[in-house]
Design a protein around this motif. Structure first.
Motif, PDB file in Angstrom:
ATOM      1  N   VAL A   9      39.923  44.575  51.835  1.00  0.00           N
ATOM      2  CA  VAL A   9      38.634  44.389  51.160  1.00  0.00           C
ATOM      3  C   VAL A   9      37.590  43.897  52.167  1.00  0.00           C
ATOM      4  N   GLU A  24      35.200  36.037  46.365  1.00  0.00           N
ATOM      5  CA  GLU A  24      34.872  37.436  46.083  1.00  0.00           C
ATOM      6  C   GLU A  24      35.915  38.374  46.676  1.00  0.00           C
ATOM      7  N   PHE A  28      37.676  40.958  44.224  1.00  0.00           N
ATOM      8  CA  PHE A  28      37.556  42.401  44.435  1.00  0.00           C
ATOM      9  C   PHE A  28      38.882  43.039  44.818  1.00  0.00           C
ATOM     10  N   GLN A  31      40.510  43.719  41.554  1.00  0.00           N
ATOM     11  CA  GLN A  31      39.830  44.805  40.842  1.00  0.00           C
ATOM     12  C   GLN A  31      40.118  46.159  41.483  1.00  0.00           C
TER      13      GLN A  31
END
Length: 98
Positions: A9, A24, A28, A31
């Motif tokens: 990521v 984050e 992420f 996700q």
């Protein structure tokens, strides 16, 4: 299927020129992993008896017949125009063309 790592990521974020916080990156990663797993499930669908289609639902082009109906005359249409010439709307010249 291995999950998406924070490092992957972070690499994607660098490529996209995004600054992500540590929270984050974790968020992420989860996700993106869910998205990739959902897309991978599509390959598990039994499609041997399903013909290829361009749309999941049948489409019908609805056309109405052409009918001559009353409309504005040229004079009525041009009556509100700021400029007209030879029964046409006159507009400013563009691109230096004549």
């Amino acid at each position: 299927m291995p999950g998406i790592t924070r490092e992957e990521v972070a690499h994607l974020a660098r490529l996209a020129r995004l600054e992500l916080t540590s929270d984050e990156l974790d968020h992420f990663a989860g996700q993106l992993d869910d998205i990739i797993n959902a897309v991978a499930r599509v390959a598990d669908v039994a499609t041997e008896d399903v013909p290829p289609t361009s749309h999941p639902l049948p489409l019908t082009n609805v056309m109405r017949p052409d009918e001559v109906r009353p409309s504005l005359t040229a004079e009525q249409a041009l009556s509100g125009a700021p400029a007209q010439e030879q029964r046409r709307f006159k507009v400013p010249q563009i691109l230096g063309e004549e």
